[in-house]
Design an enzyme around this catalytic site. Sequence first.
Site, mmCIF file in Angstrom:
data_model
loop_
_atom_site.group_PDB
_atom_site.id
_atom_site.type_symbol
_atom_site.label_atom_id
_atom_site.label_comp_id
_atom_site.label_asym_id
_atom_site.label_seq_id
_atom_site.Cartn_x
_atom_site.Cartn_y
_atom_site.Cartn_z
ATOM 1 N N HIS A 154 -45.799 48.372 35.291
ATOM 2 C CA HIS A 154 -47.039 49.096 34.966
ATOM 3 C C HIS A 154 -48.187 48.114 34.751
ATOM 4 O O HIS A 154 -47.967 46.924 34.562
ATOM 5 C CB HIS A 154 -46.864 49.929 33.690
ATOM 6 N N LYS A 158 -50.675 48.879 29.369
ATOM 7 C CA LYS A 158 -49.637 49.777 28.827
ATOM 8 C C LYS A 158 -49.046 49.189 27.544
ATOM 9 O O LYS A 158 -48.717 48.006 27.493
ATOM 10 C CB LYS A 158 -48.541 50.018 29.877
HETATM 11 N N1 LIG Z 1 -45.969 61.630 31.171
HETATM 12 C C1 LIG Z 1 -46.735 61.132 32.156
HETATM 13 O O1 LIG Z 1 -46.698 61.593 33.327
HETATM 14 C C2 LIG Z 1 -47.679 60.023 31.831
HETATM 15 C C3 LIG Z 1 -47.747 59.549 30.567
HETATM 16 N N2 LIG Z 1 -48.677 58.610 30.207
HETATM 17 C C4 LIG Z 1 -48.726 58.283 28.795
HETATM 18 O O2 LIG Z 1 -49.906 58.848 28.236
HETATM 19 C C5 LIG Z 1 -50.339 58.074 27.127
HETATM 20 C C6 LIG Z 1 -51.804 57.693 27.302
HETATM 21 O O3 LIG Z 1 -51.938 56.830 28.407
HETATM 22 P P1 LIG Z 1 -53.378 56.274 28.843
HETATM 23 O O4 LIG Z 1 -54.305 57.405 29.109
HETATM 24 O O5 LIG Z 1 -53.118 55.276 29.889
HETATM 25 O O6 LIG Z 1 -53.807 55.518 27.504
HETATM 26 P P2 LIG Z 1 -55.278 55.330 26.878
HETATM 27 O O7 LIG Z 1 -55.133 54.343 25.774
HETATM 28 O O8 LIG Z 1 -56.254 55.066 27.967
HETATM 29 O O9 LIG Z 1 -55.618 56.780 26.292
HETATM 30 C C7 LIG Z 1 -55.130 57.298 25.096
HETATM 31 C C8 LIG Z 1 -56.283 58.022 24.452
HETATM 32 O O10 LIG Z 1 -55.809 58.746 23.326
HETATM 33 C C9 LIG Z 1 -56.777 58.578 22.304
HETATM 34 N N3 LIG Z 1 -56.224 58.864 20.981
HETATM 35 C C10 LIG Z 1 -55.297 58.162 20.289
HETATM 36 N N4 LIG Z 1 -55.099 58.745 19.095
HETATM 37 C C11 LIG Z 1 -55.945 59.824 19.034
HETATM 38 C C12 LIG Z 1 -56.226 60.809 18.053
HETATM 39 N N5 LIG Z 1 -55.602 60.809 16.877
HETATM 40 N N6 LIG Z 1 -57.153 61.750 18.325
HETATM 41 C C13 LIG Z 1 -57.784 61.764 19.508
HETATM 42 N N7 LIG Z 1 -57.570 60.854 20.486
HETATM 43 C C14 LIG Z 1 -56.659 59.894 20.233
HETATM 44 C C15 LIG Z 1 -57.235 57.146 22.450
HETATM 45 O O11 LIG Z 1 -58.447 56.943 21.772
HETATM 46 P P3 LIG Z 1 -58.958 55.426 21.465
HETATM 47 O O12 LIG Z 1 -59.246 54.846 22.807
HETATM 48 O O13 LIG Z 1 -60.167 55.659 20.636
HETATM 49 O O14 LIG Z 1 -57.837 54.754 20.755
HETATM 50 C C16 LIG Z 1 -57.374 57.063 23.966
HETATM 51 O O15 LIG Z 1 -58.631 57.522 24.393
HETATM 52 C C17 LIG Z 1 -49.374 56.879 27.058
HETATM 53 O O16 LIG Z 1 -48.353 57.162 26.138
HETATM 54 C C18 LIG Z 1 -48.821 56.807 28.479
HETATM 55 O O17 LIG Z 1 -47.581 56.166 28.562
HETATM 56 C C19 LIG Z 1 -49.545 58.107 31.108
HETATM 57 C C20 LIG Z 1 -49.511 58.515 32.405
HETATM 58 C C21 LIG Z 1 -48.576 59.511 32.879
HETATM 59 O O1 LIG Z 2 -48.744 54.394 30.697
HETATM 60 C C1 LIG Z 2 -48.780 54.722 31.897
HETATM 61 O O2 LIG Z 2 -49.700 54.400 32.646
HETATM 62 C C2 LIG Z 2 -47.685 55.556 32.419
HETATM 63 N N1 LIG Z 2 -46.827 56.026 31.552
HETATM 64 C C3 LIG Z 2 -45.720 56.878 31.826
HETATM 65 C C4 LIG Z 2 -44.442 56.190 31.431
HETATM 66 O O3 LIG Z 2 -44.383 55.571 30.363
HETATM 67 O O4 LIG Z 2 -43.452 56.281 32.198
HETATM 68 C C5 LIG Z 2 -45.753 57.480 33.197
HETATM 69 C C6 LIG Z 2 -46.369 56.637 34.273
HETATM 70 O O5 LIG Z 2 -45.419 55.762 34.782
HETATM 71 C C7 LIG Z 2 -47.638 55.935 33.846
#
Ligand SMILES: NC(=O)C1=CN([C@@H]2O[C@H](COP(=O)(O)OP(=O)(O)OC[C@H]3O[C@@H](n4cnc5c(N)ncnc54)[C@H](OP(=O)(O)O)[C@@H]3O)[C@@H](O)[C@H]2O)C=CC1
Ligand SMILES: O=C(O)C1=N[C@H](C(=O)O)C[C@H](O)C1
Length: 268
Positions: A154, A158
């Site tokens: 990744h 991450k």
């Molecule tokens: N299941 C799936 O298909 C996928 C899962 N993911 C997962 O999704 C999650 C997020 O990934 P990603 O978008 O890359 O990460 P980012 O860090 O870009 O985004 C997370 C966001 O959540 C916000 N956040 C954290 N705590 C709070 C809160 N209490 N209230 C409101 N907002 C909050 C953060 O704010 P701030 O920036 O201010 O901290 C940030 O904007 C990860 O766990 C990732 O592994 C990602 C892609 C696909």
């Molecule tokens: O954090 C990410 O970007 C992603 N998180 C998910 C994971 O932890 O598997 C899904 C995807 O691979 C992207």
Amino acid sequence: MRLVVVGAAGRMGRMLIKAVAETGGCRLVGAIGREGSTALGQDAGVLAGTGPLGVSVTDDPLPVFAQADGVLDFTSPAATVSFAALAAQARIVHVVGTTGLQEADFTKLEAAARHARIVQSGNMSLGVNLLAGLVRKAAATLGEDFDIEVLEMHHRMKVDAPSGTALLLGEAAAEGRKISLKERSVRSRDGHTGARHPGDIGFATLRGGTVVGEHSVIFAGAGERLELSHRAEDRGLFARGAVKAALWGFDKKPGYYTMANVLGLDRL
Ligand SMILES: NC(=O)C1=CN([C@@H]2O[C@H](COP(=O)(O)OP(=O)(O)OC[C@H]3O[C@@H](n4cnc5c(N)ncnc54)[C@H](OP(=O)(O)O)[C@@H]3O)[C@@H](O)[C@H]2O)C=CC1
Ligand SMILES: O=C(O)C1=N[C@H](C(=O)O)C[C@H](O)C1
């Protein structure tokens, strides 16, 4: 369906806003950012690059959840657990994409699922959920003569490892083998580790650059190796999967569901 995106300013948050705006039958009714975030007060559509949607980012989820049918949540484990309690209170669909969840977090999500419809998955793509079914089948067919290793890569930002997808694939392999992943997983190796224990499921993590998400499950036997892989090329894939999960959950009873349920792959 009236949807809220939490973590609106995040990499996935912005993708989710775009996916909601582009999906027929859905309407964005709320966007939640963290307290103190510079995104507060901004139009969610402008933030996501789609053009104004008339929804400002706020840090107060309660009144927003009360007006919604579902919430899309890709944030952090602590935030997800607290959003699950609010989704349960509002009796709405809670789509959880957040990874890095620990056993105690899952227990809280299961409690919230008594009132909310929770759809949780470490990966919302069709390809990975199909891959999990293939891995289960391969693990059941090949048996312990084949060593199983899960490899993932990744982007450099991450924060959790192994990825949620790697763990989902590891679980599928363990189910195929009829063993407990918790008891047989090897999450890291360093130094004089000794020879590999037969039946263990190993994990290896790579981080770097802008890689969206790559996963391989390797079955290494004597003189031959089978590799099953998935490469995500665009985060929009996960966002569209999450919107699909919310729409699927709309008329379901409260409960804990996975993406395999949504995609009809649960019996694969
Ligand atoms: N299941 C799936 O298909 C996928 C899962 N993911 C997962 O999704 C999650 C997020 O990934 P990603 O978008 O890359 O990460 P980012 O860090 O870009 O985004 C997370 C966001 O959540 C916000 N956040 C954290 N705590 C709070 C809160 N209490 N209230 C409101 N907002 C909050 C953060 O704010 P701030 O920036 O201010 O901290 C940030 O904007 C990860 O766990 C990732 O592994 C990602 C892609 C696909
Ligand atoms: O954090 C990410 O970007 C992603 N998180 C998910 C994971 O932890 O598997 C899904 C995807 O691979 C992207």
